[in-house]
Design a protein around this motif. Structure first.
Motif, short mmCIF file in Angstrom:
data_model
loop_
_atom_site.label_atom_id
_atom_site.label_comp_id
_atom_site.label_asym_id
_atom_site.label_seq_id
_atom_site.Cartn_x
_atom_site.Cartn_y
_atom_site.Cartn_z
N TYR A 256 0.84 -1.21 0.00
CA TYR A 256 0.00 0.00 0.00
C TYR A 256 0.87 1.26 0.00
O TYR A 256 0.63 2.21 -0.76
N GLN A 257 1.89 1.24 0.84
CA GLN A 257 2.75 2.43 0.93
C GLN A 257 3.68 2.56 -0.28
O GLN A 257 4.22 3.64 -0.52
N GLY A 259 2.37 2.18 -3.17
CA GLY A 259 1.50 2.75 -4.20
C GLY A 259 0.38 1.86 -4.69
O GLY A 259 -0.33 2.22 -5.65
N ASP A 260 0.17 0.69 -4.07
CA ASP A 260 -0.93 -0.19 -4.48
C ASP A 260 -2.16 0.07 -3.62
O ASP A 260 -2.23 -0.40 -2.48
N PRO A 261 -3.17 0.80 -4.12
CA PRO A 261 -4.33 1.14 -3.30
C PRO A 261 -5.18 -0.08 -2.93
O PRO A 261 -5.90 -0.06 -1.92
N ASN A 262 -5.11 -1.14 -3.74
CA ASN A 262 -5.92 -2.33 -3.47
C ASN A 262 -5.45 -3.09 -2.23
O ASN A 262 -6.20 -3.89 -1.67
N ILE A 264 -5.14 -2.05 0.64
CA ILE A 264 -5.89 -1.66 1.85
C ILE A 264 -6.98 -2.68 2.16
O ILE A 264 -7.36 -2.87 3.32
N GLU A 265 -7.47 -3.37 1.11
CA GLU A 265 -8.51 -4.37 1.32
C GLU A 265 -7.97 -5.55 2.13
O GLU A 265 -8.68 -6.12 2.96
N LYS A 294 -5.41 5.47 5.72
CA LYS A 294 -6.50 5.93 4.85
C LYS A 294 -6.59 7.46 4.85
O LYS A 294 -7.02 8.06 3.85
#
Length: 295
Positions: A256-257, A259-262, A264-265, A294
């Protein structure tokens, strides 16, 4: 007749052995086996003599007691003299954010250190507990001198024991990231004698998980990536589901950090598992971490 007066610590070894032997319903004959005579065992248990290390290891094996189990019982027996007996209580105090209890432990070590100012062990104990306090009160930071003592101790280790591994995991936030990366590699060096020990391996996994989190928080991604890969190639037993879940969480946090927003799921799924398992304290901490990400 041997009139030598043994110390309380020496006498305690025999007394604790006797307690464990009787608790497991072994007779003196069964415990002594072919290693020593029954009178020798009786004298040992009653503080009249001591036995050599080689004999003692066999005596423990004869009553189905592991060395770490004996050490724990021994520490409890000497709880007024052995501050390391409070290890588990310190961990609980951190989870409960009980600053008063942690300060009391720190004062106890400080008092012992004042009586033994040259004790390396007590200096390291003090640094360890002070580092633990940092998790609940960030005003407790290590001094430059304490950092130097810590770094010197860790870099001079040739064989890492459970204490040393936990020390690194606890104090990692005070160590320069380059030195931390090097120390972590030294810790997992495959030529170490005890690296395949069940307890050593588990302690290493927990330490590495904490260090991964530190690297990710500081956005030092390459060492974090290497450690994630190391753990993925390590067979973490299914018994240690929390460690496996933490690795999944740390890897998702890393992604996530990066750059992968997915990712967070996956973090949210980890939180649901913690809540389902009623790990309320950990779940609360993870919820705060995810909320900060978030936001």
């Amino acid at each position: 007749m041997n009139s030598y007066k043994y110390s309380e610590e020496n006498i305690a070894i025999g007394a604790v052995y006797k307690f464990l032997r009787e608790s497991k319903n072994f007779t003196q004959k069964e415990a002594a086996g072919e290693e020593i005579s029954i009178p020798q065992l009786s004298n040992f248990e009653n503080g009249k003599t001591i036995v050599g290390t080689q004999h003692f290891i066999v005596l423990l094996r004869n009553i189905n007691v592991e060395m770490f189990e004996f050490q724990n019982a021994y520490n409890q027996y000497l709880k007024n003299n052995d501050i390391l007996f409070f290890t588990v209580r310190i961990s609980e105090a951190v989870m409960e954010r009980d600053v008063a209890k942690l300060k009391l432990f720190l004062l106890q070590v400080k008092k012992l250190l004042s009586m033994n100012p040259n004790s390396k062990r007590l200096k390291i104990d003090y640094i360890w507990i002070k580092s633990v306090l940092y998790f609940v009160d960030t005003s407790y930071i290590l001094t430059k001198n304490e950092e130097d003592v810590l770094i010197s101790y860790l870099f001079n280790l040739k064989e890492w024991g459970i204490y040393d591994i936990r020390l690194l995991g606890t104090c990692a936030q005070f160590i320069d990231v380059l030195k931390l990366a090097e120390l972590t590699q030294r810790m997992i060096n495959p030529i170490q004698m005890n690296i395949e020990s069940y307890h050593i391996k588990h302690a290493m996994i927990q330490c590495i998980l904490n260090i991964i989190n530190i690297f990710v928080e500081k956005k030092i991604f390459e060492p974090a990536r290497r450690l994630i890969l190391y753990l993925e190639n390590t067979e973490i037993h299914d018994y240690f589901m929390f460690d496996k879940l933490t690795l999944i969480y740390n890897k998702a946090n890393y992604s996530y950090q990066k750059g992968d927003p997915n990712a967070i799921e996956i973090l949210d799924e980890c939180l649901k598992i913690l809540e389902f398992c009623d790990c309320s304290k950990t779940a609360t901490q993870v919820f705060k971490e995810i909320s900060n990400l978030k936001n």
